[in-house]
Write a protein that holds these residues in place. Structure first.
Motif, short mmCIF file in Angstrom:
data_model
loop_
_atom_site.label_atom_id
_atom_site.label_comp_id
_atom_site.label_asym_id
_atom_site.label_seq_id
_atom_site.Cartn_x
_atom_site.Cartn_y
_atom_site.Cartn_z
N LYS A 1 6.17 70.99 35.16
CA LYS A 1 5.30 70.23 34.25
C LYS A 1 5.21 70.90 32.89
O LYS A 1 5.24 70.24 31.85
CB LYS A 1 3.90 70.11 34.87
N SER B 1 9.65 66.36 38.23
CA SER B 1 8.69 66.86 39.21
C SER B 1 9.48 67.46 40.36
O SER B 1 10.72 67.44 40.37
CB SER B 1 7.81 65.72 39.72
N ASP C 1 8.47 70.38 31.08
CA ASP C 1 8.75 68.96 30.85
C ASP C 1 8.19 68.48 29.51
O ASP C 1 8.58 67.44 29.00
CB ASP C 1 8.17 68.13 32.00
N GLU D 1 5.53 72.63 40.90
CA GLU D 1 5.08 71.50 40.07
C GLU D 1 4.57 72.00 38.72
O GLU D 1 4.80 71.38 37.69
CB GLU D 1 3.97 70.72 40.79
N GLU D 2 3.91 73.16 38.73
CA GLU D 2 3.32 73.69 37.49
C GLU D 2 4.41 74.12 36.51
O GLU D 2 4.33 73.80 35.32
CB GLU D 2 2.40 74.88 37.81
N ARG E 1 9.58 60.93 35.57
CA ARG E 1 9.31 62.18 34.90
C ARG E 1 9.78 63.30 35.82
O ARG E 1 9.94 63.11 37.03
CB ARG E 1 7.81 62.35 34.62
#
Length: 542
Positions: free
Chosen positions: A345, A383, A348, A341-342, A381
């Motif tokens: 993100k 993820s 992104d 996820e990091e 978004r």
């Protein structure tokens, strides 16, 4: 009992052959001998020096190959050029430019020749049997050649000075092709029927050599697998910044290319190879690869492989030879295997394309970014929930579509046939899908076609009937292309007629359990990026 007796006799026969010398071959360098394969069907000549390199020729074209007296025993693989191994160890010797030749023992000469460039992101890999054992291809009466070339900082430092003009690894590849052209007749090969092929970085290398004026006459056909010179990772647009990063990792804060060269040339190669800093990312799809080919400046007495962007070269003067381009259906699975996820993100926050595009304004860049996000993610978004969509994006932009765009240019510029394929097969030899934890996913990951072309020591598992059929189809089509410039000639027993692409229509062979012809896969995504690249592609080197 008779069956057991025959097995024993065959086993003794095979064991006896393992250490049997292959016929001696006389080349300009001297006499060499190889060994016979375990089943006696082909001869192996391993570790032949095709050029030389050392600390005094770092970052430049290699020197001519050595000669020898007596008989050179070409029976041992030279595993690789220097690179990082497990747990950070450095393996490989600096003088690593060796070539391997596989020759069918009973086939009628002269034989078609296939020269393979290994992948590995320009900093890993080798032409050895760990992945590229030639058993499957030589059964179709072709000679297979594999080789090592300089990698990473030793192969792709580009400082735009005469001492380090760039692309030493590509110059090794050209030296290997020149060696093949000069010597392959001595092995029973046809120097006027050479097919160059490669996958991933090897595919991009094949595409770059296709564009380079230095390779005129060195090969007669080319197969580009999962790579392209016009991909956003095909060239480094700022190689001196890359070199500065490496110098900083070594403890030097320098900016002048000559100062960087002085540091790099005096640093022991193992320390140099061990230095691998993290590269700052500009756009979401900018590559994190550190070592890439570059556009070279011209210097007196130095040959430049690529002196302008490959996109411009292939538009100006493409080689008119039969070509094949293709990719796997789910290339991006291996790129997203380590995502969290990091990491998603963080990336992104950036525009959803690479720096090979140029927009007239930030507003236009943002508009295109929003448009691409809509196609791949809808209103979501990015993820871990959309990891499959991220994989599709990487499949398209890194591997799938650059080859399609290159094939479209070629089919408009040349008269020779251009073939496209889409490898979607999922079987027991899709090794990278397994190794990245994606074995339950459908389709084929990056590199998953390789073990249907090569035996590969790294994958010793029994081959089932289904996979054996795929091995036959793949090796038959690839070798028939090498023989006849047509992967499915009238004499072929492959159950499909592979239709080449035309100026009016992209034709794809879908390689799966059933072989069939079809239109371009994922047409909406193709049209999106075709429109974007037609309008915004950078064609200047800056």
């Amino acid at each position: 009992m008779k069956y057991i007796k025959n097995v024993v006799l065959f086993t003794l026969f095979a064991m006896n052959l393992v250490d049997q010398p292959a016929p001696e071959v006389v080349i300009e360098q001297g006499i060499l001998s190889g060994k016979v394969s375990a089943d006696g069907s082909f001869f192996q000549y391993f570790g032949i020096p095709y050029a030389t390199t050392n600390s005094s020729t770092r970052f430049k074209a290699p020197l001519p190959p050595p000669s020898w007296k007596g008989v050179f025993r070409a029976v041992d693989e030279i595993y690789s050029c220097p690179q990082k191994g497990f747990l950070g160890s450095i393996k490989g010797e600096e003088d690593c430019l060796k070539i391997n030749v596989y020759v069918p023992s009973m086939a009628k000469r002269p034989l078609p020749v296939m020269v393979y460039i290994h992948g590995g992101a320009f900093y890993l890999g080798s032409g050895g049997t760990l992945l590229y054992a030639g058993d499957f291809l030589v059964q179709h009466e072709v000679i297979l050649v594999t080789f090592n070339y300089r990698l990473g900082v030793l192969g792709f430092t580009c400082l735009n000075i005469k001492e380090a003009p760039g692309n030493a690894g590509l110059k090794d590849q050209i030296a290997a092709l020149r060696w093949v052209k000069k010597n392959i007749a001595a092995f029973g090969g046809d120097p006027d029927n050479i097919t160059l092929f490669g996958q991933s970085a090897g595919g991009a290398s094949t595409s770059l050599l296709l564009a380079s004026p230095l390779t005129e006459g060195l090969f007669n056909k080319a197969i580009v697998q999962s790579g392209s010179a016009i991909a956003n990772w095909g060239t480094d647009r700022d190689p001196i910044s890359t070199a500065r990063l490496i110098a900083k990792t070594l403890g030097y804060s320098v900016t002048d290319p000559k100062d960087i060269y002085n540091i790099f040339s005096k640093t022991p190669y193992k320390e140099l190879v061990a230095a691998y800093p993290k590269k700052p990312i500009g756009k979401y799809l900018d590559t994190e690869l550190l070592y890439l080919p570059c556009i070279e400046k011209s210097f007196a007495g130095e040959e430049a492989v690529i002196s302008e962007l490959p996109f411009n070269l292939i538009n100006k003067k493409p080689k008119d030879i039969p070509l094949m381009f293709g990719a796997t259906s789910r290339e991006g699975l291996f790129l997203t295997a380590m995502d969290t996820e990091e990491t998603i993100k963080e990336r992104d926050k950036k525009y959803l394309f690479a720096s090979d595009l140029k927009f007239p304004s930030e507003e236009e860049a943002e508009r295109i970014d929003n448009m691409t996000r809509e196609v791949y993610f809808g209103k979501e978004r990015m993820s871990m929930k959309t990891i499959a969509n991220i994989s599709d994006l990487m499949t398209d932009l890194y591997f799938g579509l650059p080859g399609v765009f290159e094939s479209e240019i070629m089919v408009k510029k040349i008269k020779s046939p251009v073939y496209n394929y889409y490898f979607d097969y999922s079987g027991g030899r899709n090794f990278l899908k397994y190794l990245t934890g994606n074995k339950n996913e459908s389709g084929a990951c990056h590199a998953d076609e390789l073990l249907y072309l090569f035996r590969g020591d790294m994958w010793p598992f029994p081959i089932d009937k289904r996979d054996r059929k795929m091995i036959y189809h793949m090796t038959k089509m690839w070798t028939d292309f090498a023989k006849y410039s047509n992967p499915t000639p009238d004499s072929s027993d492959v159950p499909v007629k592979w239709t080449p692409t035309t100026q009016k229509k992209l034709n794809f062979l879908y390689i799966d359990e059933e072989l069939k012809m079809g239109p371009i896969p994922n047409p909406e995504r193709y049209q999106l990026w075709k429109d974007i690249y037609d309008k915004y592609r950078k064609t200047d080197y800056s």
